[in-house]
Design a protein around this motif. Structure first.
Motif, PDB file in Angstrom:
ATOM      1  N   ALA A   1       0.915  -1.388  -0.276  1.00 55.58           N
ATOM      2  CA  ALA A   1       0.041  -0.255  -0.135  1.00 55.58           C
ATOM      3  C   ALA A   1       1.008   1.344  -0.373  1.00 55.58           C
ATOM      4  CB  ALA A   1      -0.716   0.157   1.323  1.00 55.58           C
ATOM      5  N   GLU A   2      -0.200   2.048  -0.765  1.00 57.11           N
ATOM      6  CA  GLU A   2       0.903   3.436  -0.337  1.00 57.11           C
ATOM      7  C   GLU A   2       1.811   4.235   0.611  1.00 57.11           C
ATOM      8  OE1 GLU A   2      -1.098   5.878  -2.670  1.00 57.11           O
ATOM      9  OE2 GLU A   2      -0.736   5.428  -4.956  1.00 57.11           O
ATOM     10  N   SER A   3       0.535   3.403   1.636  1.00 62.36           N
ATOM     11  CA  SER A   3       0.575   4.180   3.139  1.00 62.36           C
ATOM     12  C   SER A   3       2.117   3.709   3.778  1.00 62.36           C
ATOM     13  CB  SER A   3       0.100   4.026   4.213  1.00 62.36           C
ATOM     14  OG  SER A   3      -0.641   2.813   3.714  1.00 62.36           O
ATOM     15  N   ARG A   4       2.451   2.999   2.965  1.00 64.80           N
ATOM     16  CA  ARG A   4       4.023   1.666   3.087  1.00 64.80           C
ATOM     17  C   ARG A   4       5.045   2.170   3.075  1.00 64.80           C
ATOM     18  NH1 ARG A   4       4.887  -3.404   4.063  1.00 64.80           N
ATOM     19  NH2 ARG A   4       3.961  -4.794   2.731  1.00 64.80           N
ATOM     20  N   ILE A   5       4.904   2.992   2.265  1.00 65.39           N
ATOM     21  CA  ILE A   5       5.940   3.357   0.918  1.00 65.39           C
ATOM     22  C   ILE A   5       6.081   4.892   2.278  1.00 65.39           C
ATOM     23  CG2 ILE A   5       7.009   4.501  -0.400  1.00 65.39           C
ATOM     24  CD1 ILE A   5       5.157   2.634  -2.926  1.00 65.39           C
ATOM     25  N   SER A   6       7.210   4.906   2.924  1.00 64.81           N
ATOM     26  CA  SER A   6       7.643   5.930   3.734  1.00 64.81           C
ATOM     27  C   SER A   6       8.319   7.232   3.567  1.00 64.81           C
ATOM     28  CB  SER A   6       7.873   5.255   5.334  1.00 64.81           C
ATOM     29  OG  SER A   6       9.427   4.448   4.908  1.00 64.81           O
ATOM     30  N   HIS A   7       8.768   6.917   2.205  1.00 64.61           N
ATOM     31  CA  HIS A   7       9.976   7.661   2.403  1.00 64.61           C
ATOM     32  C   HIS A   7      10.436   7.497   0.783  1.00 64.61           C
ATOM     33  CE1 HIS A   7      12.479  11.553   2.231  1.00 64.61           C
ATOM     34  NE2 HIS A   7      13.848  10.929   1.901  1.00 64.61           N
ATOM     35  N   PHE A   8      10.688   8.450  -0.015  1.00 62.17           N
ATOM     36  CA  PHE A   8      11.152   8.536  -1.143  1.00 62.17           C
ATOM     37  C   PHE A   8      11.840   9.882  -1.725  1.00 62.17           C
ATOM     38  CE2 PHE A   8      11.188   9.349  -6.342  1.00 62.17           C
ATOM     39  CZ  PHE A   8      12.588   8.846  -6.712  1.00 62.17           C
ATOM     40  N   ASN A   9      13.698   9.344  -1.935  1.00 58.26           N
ATOM     41  CA  ASN A   9      14.559  10.943  -2.760  1.00 58.26           C
ATOM     42  C   ASN A   9      14.504  10.575  -4.082  1.00 58.26           C
ATOM     43  OD1 ASN A   9      16.811  12.037  -2.747  1.00 58.26           O
ATOM     44  ND2 ASN A   9      17.373  11.463  -0.627  1.00 58.26           N
ATOM     45  N   PRO A  10      14.196  11.586  -4.410  1.00 63.89           N
ATOM     46  CA  PRO A  10      14.227  11.752  -5.809  1.00 63.89           C
ATOM     47  C   PRO A  10      15.666  11.604  -6.617  1.00 63.89           C
ATOM     48  CG  PRO A  10      13.027  13.554  -5.189  1.00 63.89           C
ATOM     49  CD  PRO A  10      13.624  12.846  -3.499  1.00 63.89           C
ATOM     50  N   VAL A  11      16.147  12.177  -5.386  1.00 61.21           N
ATOM     51  CA  VAL A  11      17.557  12.429  -5.829  1.00 61.21           C
ATOM     52  C   VAL A  11      18.469  11.043  -6.185  1.00 61.21           C
ATOM     53  CG1 VAL A  11      20.096  14.096  -5.736  1.00 61.21           C
ATOM     54  CG2 VAL A  11      17.466  15.141  -5.203  1.00 61.21           C
ATOM     55  N   THR A  12      18.527  10.627  -5.707  1.00 60.89           N
ATOM     56  CA  THR A  12      19.548   9.227  -5.298  1.00 60.89           C
ATOM     57  C   THR A  12      18.675   8.106  -5.126  1.00 60.89           C
ATOM     58  OG1 THR A  12      18.474   8.658  -3.074  1.00 60.89           O
ATOM     59  CG2 THR A  12      20.464  10.451  -3.077  1.00 60.89           C
ATOM     60  N   ASN A  13      17.914   8.631  -5.801  1.00 59.35           N
ATOM     61  CA  ASN A  13      16.654   7.064  -6.014  1.00 59.35           C
ATOM     62  C   ASN A  13      16.440   6.280  -4.929  1.00 59.35           C
ATOM     63  OD1 ASN A  13      15.386   8.383  -8.294  1.00 59.35           O
ATOM     64  ND2 ASN A  13      16.923   7.478  -9.536  1.00 59.35           N
ATOM     65  N   ILE A  14      16.196   7.050  -4.431  1.00 59.18           N
ATOM     66  CA  ILE A  14      16.487   5.430  -2.797  1.00 59.18           C
ATOM     67  C   ILE A  14      14.812   5.664  -2.216  1.00 59.18           C
ATOM     68  CG2 ILE A  14      16.948   5.231  -0.666  1.00 59.18           C
ATOM     69  CD1 ILE A  14      18.782   4.247  -2.493  1.00 59.18           C
ATOM     70  N   VAL A  15      14.358   4.090  -1.961  1.00 59.56           N
ATOM     71  CA  VAL A  15      13.142   4.456  -1.637  1.00 59.56           C
ATOM     72  C   VAL A  15      13.012   3.389  -0.421  1.00 59.56           C
ATOM     73  CG1 VAL A  15      10.791   2.786  -1.445  1.00 59.56           C
ATOM     74  CG2 VAL A  15      11.997   3.552  -4.309  1.00 59.56           C
ATOM     75  N   THR A  16      12.736   3.902   0.553  1.00 53.07           N
ATOM     76  CA  THR A  16      12.165   3.048   1.921  1.00 53.07           C
ATOM     77  C   THR A  16      10.492   2.807   2.324  1.00 53.07           C
ATOM     78  OG1 THR A  16      13.910   4.539   2.664  1.00 53.07           O
ATOM     79  CG2 THR A  16      12.199   4.002   4.632  1.00 53.07           C
ATOM     80  N   PHE A  17      10.157   1.885   2.745  1.00 49.79           N
ATOM     81  CA  PHE A  17       9.085   1.155   3.050  1.00 49.79           C
ATOM     82  C   PHE A  17       9.207   0.327   4.187  1.00 49.79           C
ATOM     83  CE2 PHE A  17      10.492  -2.299   0.506  1.00 49.79           C
ATOM     84  CZ  PHE A  17      10.169  -4.105   1.112  1.00 49.79           C
TER      85      PHE A  17
END
Length: 275
Positions: A213-229
């Motif tokens: 779910a989108e609510s479990r994606i806590s952070h996305f950094n468009p510069v470093t392309n790092i996803v945190t869920f």
């Protein structure tokens, strides 16, 4: 999926021939991993299932497999169908050992876990009892889960053995899975279900809802392309960080292969019997 309901990628326009009023509806992607489309399909399927369930008590269970077998299924996705067939034979044998009756079984194959890793398991909604050839309903409210686990282990491993190549490595794998799991494969026994409509919606979440779910994606950094869920295990919150490409790779791998049916109906709920 990224452009779901984006009018720039397609839309339908309706116009009233009397007053001339128009309404534009952007097209949905209908992707299995879309957080919007996935939820809608889950609700539709749950309502359909709830309307077809018999008005008897059901048992909700989760049939799991050991980690060693996950690698085998990951290498050959065609073996995933074996899981639901083995579950059906397990439940039929369990009921028939008690009484000569046929139960109704709905199997929902779930191929991933909360951490987006491959973790095939089967959610099962089975009637507590069955129907005899004379048309008599026989209730079976007690299930011996120790015996059920052994039957599940036997039915699954014998079915997988028939599908694997007849080589020494396959024989050793099957033998080791019998020896290393003397108590059978684990089955998570849920409580008795007396309101099938409620449990149908609950299982529907596991079937059609998107991988995350989108609510479990806590952070996305468009510069470093790092996803945190994040996800929870036994009420403990755990966090996973990975690159965007790795994250997309996990999602794509979890899309079911073509012709793989995630829902199967057996016994009293099979299409032939229902008709």
């Amino acid at each position: 999926m990224l452009h779901c309901r984006d009018p720039e990628y397609g839309f339908l326009t309706y116009r009233c021939p009397q007053c001339g009023e128009t309404k534009t509806i952007p097209l949905a992607c209908k992707s299995r991993i879309c957080t919007s489309c996935g939820k809608r399909y889950a609700d539709e399927w749950a309502n359909k299932l709830a309307s077809t369930l018999y008005a008897v008590s059901h048992r909700h269970m989760v049939f799991t497999i050991p980690e060693e077998l996950r690698k085998v299924l990951d290498a050959d996705r065609s073996l995933l169908k074996v899981l639901t067939d083995a579950v059906s034979r397990t439940m039929k044998q369990m009921i028939r050992d008690r009484r000569e009756a046929v139960p109704g079984v709905v199997c929902v194959l779930h191929i991933y876990g909360k951490d987006l890793q491959l973790n095939p398991h089967v959610h099962v909604l089975a009637t507590e009892g069955g129907l005899t050839e004379k048309g008599e309903w026989v209730p079976v409210t007690f299930l011996e889960y120790g015996k059920l686990r052994h039957i599940w282990q036997y039915q699954l491993l014998t079915a997988v053995k028939k599908q694997l190549p007849k080589i020494w490595e396959s024989i050793c794998l099957i033998d080791s899975l019998f020896k290393e799991h003397p108590e059978g494969f684990y089955i998570y026994a849920k409580r008795r279900v007396t309101k099938p409509r409620r449990i149908a919606r609950y299982i529907g979440r596991y079937l059609r809802h998107p991988a995350i779910a989108e609510s479990r994606i806590s952070h996305f950094n468009p510069v470093t392309n790092i996803v945190t869920f994040w996800y929870r295990v036994d009420r403990e919150k755990k966090t996973v960080t990975m690159s965007a490409l790795e994250f997309i790779d996990h999602l794509v791998r979890l899309i079911p292969d073509k012709n793989l049916k995630l829902i199967r109906y057996y016994g009293l709920y099979s299409r032939r019997t229902m008709g």
